[in-house]
Design a protein around this motif. Sequence first.
Motif, PDB file in Angstrom:
ATOM      1  N   CYS A 237       9.890   2.051  -4.234  1.00 16.72           N
ATOM      2  CA  CYS A 237       9.163   2.508  -3.576  1.00 16.72           C
ATOM      3  C   CYS A 237      10.123   3.717  -2.930  1.00 16.72           C
ATOM      4  O   CYS A 237      11.349   3.769  -2.762  1.00 16.72           O
ATOM      5  CB  CYS A 237       8.336   1.423  -2.709  1.00 16.72           C
ATOM      6  SG  CYS A 237       7.125   2.412  -1.390  1.00 16.72           S
TER       7      CYS A 237
ATOM      8  N   ARG B 279       8.909   5.357  -0.436  1.00 14.91           N
ATOM      9  CA  ARG B 279       8.622   4.934   1.132  1.00 14.91           C
ATOM     10  C   ARG B 279      10.097   4.295   1.697  1.00 14.91           C
ATOM     11  O   ARG B 279      11.335   4.561   2.683  1.00 14.91           O
ATOM     12  CB  ARG B 279       7.658   5.163   2.025  1.00 14.91           C
ATOM     13  CG  ARG B 279       6.788   6.144   0.953  1.00 14.91           C
ATOM     14  CD  ARG B 279       5.634   6.138   1.510  1.00 14.91           C
ATOM     15  NE  ARG B 279       4.192   7.227   1.357  1.00 14.91           N
ATOM     16  CZ  ARG B 279       4.502   8.000   1.498  1.00 14.91           C
ATOM     17  NH1 ARG B 279       5.059   8.980   2.868  1.00 14.91           N
ATOM     18  NH2 ARG B 279       3.197   8.975   1.427  1.00 14.91           N
ATOM     19  N   CYS B 280       9.751   2.522   0.936  1.00 13.82           N
ATOM     20  CA  CYS B 280      10.620   1.866   2.004  1.00 13.82           C
ATOM     21  C   CYS B 280      11.913   1.724   0.830  1.00 13.82           C
ATOM     22  O   CYS B 280      12.814   0.917   1.878  1.00 13.82           O
ATOM     23  CB  CYS B 280       9.542   1.060   2.428  1.00 13.82           C
ATOM     24  SG  CYS B 280       9.075  -0.140   1.080  1.00 13.82           S
TER      25      CYS B 280
ATOM     26  N   ARG C  79      12.063  -0.467  -1.454  1.00 14.13           N
ATOM     27  CA  ARG C  79      12.015  -1.912  -1.874  1.00 14.13           C
ATOM     28  C   ARG C  79      11.547  -2.212  -3.549  1.00 14.13           C
ATOM     29  O   ARG C  79      10.629  -1.208  -3.426  1.00 14.13           O
ATOM     30  CB  ARG C  79      10.680  -2.869  -1.290  1.00 14.13           C
ATOM     31  CG  ARG C  79      10.391  -4.264  -1.288  1.00 14.13           C
ATOM     32  CD  ARG C  79       9.965  -4.907  -0.303  1.00 14.13           C
ATOM     33  NE  ARG C  79       9.878  -4.210   0.692  1.00 14.13           N
ATOM     34  CZ  ARG C  79       7.819  -4.188   1.432  1.00 14.13           C
ATOM     35  NH1 ARG C  79       7.437  -5.442   0.992  1.00 14.13           N
ATOM     36  NH2 ARG C  79       7.809  -3.993   2.412  1.00 14.13           N
TER      37      ARG C  79
ATOM     38  N   CYS D  79       3.832  -0.390  -4.251  1.00 17.17           N
ATOM     39  CA  CYS D  79       4.297  -1.347  -3.650  1.00 17.17           C
ATOM     40  C   CYS D  79       3.584  -2.220  -2.703  1.00 17.17           C
ATOM     41  O   CYS D  79       2.682  -1.809  -2.434  1.00 17.17           O
ATOM     42  CB  CYS D  79       5.130  -0.155  -2.165  1.00 17.17           C
ATOM     43  SG  CYS D  79       5.595  -0.618  -0.891  1.00 17.17           S
TER      44      CYS D  79
ATOM     45  N   GLU E 242       3.516  -2.773   0.491  1.00 23.01           N
ATOM     46  CA  GLU E 242       3.103  -2.248   1.999  1.00 23.01           C
ATOM     47  C   GLU E 242       2.252  -0.976   1.873  1.00 23.01           C
ATOM     48  O   GLU E 242       1.896  -0.471   2.591  1.00 23.01           O
ATOM     49  CB  GLU E 242       4.694  -2.168   2.368  1.00 23.01           C
ATOM     50  CG  GLU E 242       4.335  -0.625   4.224  1.00 23.01           C
ATOM     51  CD  GLU E 242       6.100  -1.505   4.941  1.00 23.01           C
ATOM     52  OE1 GLU E 242       5.932  -0.768   5.554  1.00 23.01           O
ATOM     53  OE2 GLU E 242       6.698  -1.944   4.345  1.00 23.01           O
ATOM     54  N   HIS E 243       3.068   0.312   0.671  1.00 19.87           N
ATOM     55  CA  HIS E 243       2.333   1.409   0.843  1.00 19.87           C
ATOM     56  C   HIS E 243       1.893   1.644  -0.381  1.00 19.87           C
ATOM     57  O   HIS E 243       1.361   2.473  -0.387  1.00 19.87           O
ATOM     58  CB  HIS E 243       3.748   2.391   0.467  1.00 19.87           C
ATOM     59  CG  HIS E 243       4.481   2.376   1.509  1.00 19.87           C
ATOM     60  ND1 HIS E 243       5.845   1.674   2.038  1.00 19.87           N
ATOM     61  CD2 HIS E 243       4.774   2.565   3.123  1.00 19.87           C
ATOM     62  CE1 HIS E 243       6.124   1.614   2.904  1.00 19.87           C
ATOM     63  NE2 HIS E 243       5.497   2.193   3.370  1.00 19.87           N
TER      64      HIS E 243
END
Length: 104
Positions: free
Chosen positions: A44, A46-47, A49, A85, A87-88
């Motif tokens: 990802c 952003r994170c 992961r 992702c 989460e995102h």
Amino acid sequence: MRADSLWRAVLGVEKTVVEDVVFDRVGLVVVVSVRPVARERGRCGRCRRRCPGYDLGRGERRRWRGLDVGVVRLFVEAESVRVACPEHGVVVAHVPWARHDAGH
């Protein structure tokens, strides 16, 4: 020092594989095609992961401007794949040489 190690040092990029270097004598431009190493792909933006792939980003290649070498402009070019992702949502995958949403 191997040629790809030299280009990584000149570009200041880590965790990458240099695939190709093209020099345009007319426009005084160097385009270095790179890709993240296998351990850094599919993360990802952003994170960072690990995430499942979403698509190939419409098959486009993105360019990032590097530091010029004298009067020669330098660009780093790579595929712009997207990942899903949890989460995102769907985002562009992380690349080791650029921050997500840097905007410059």
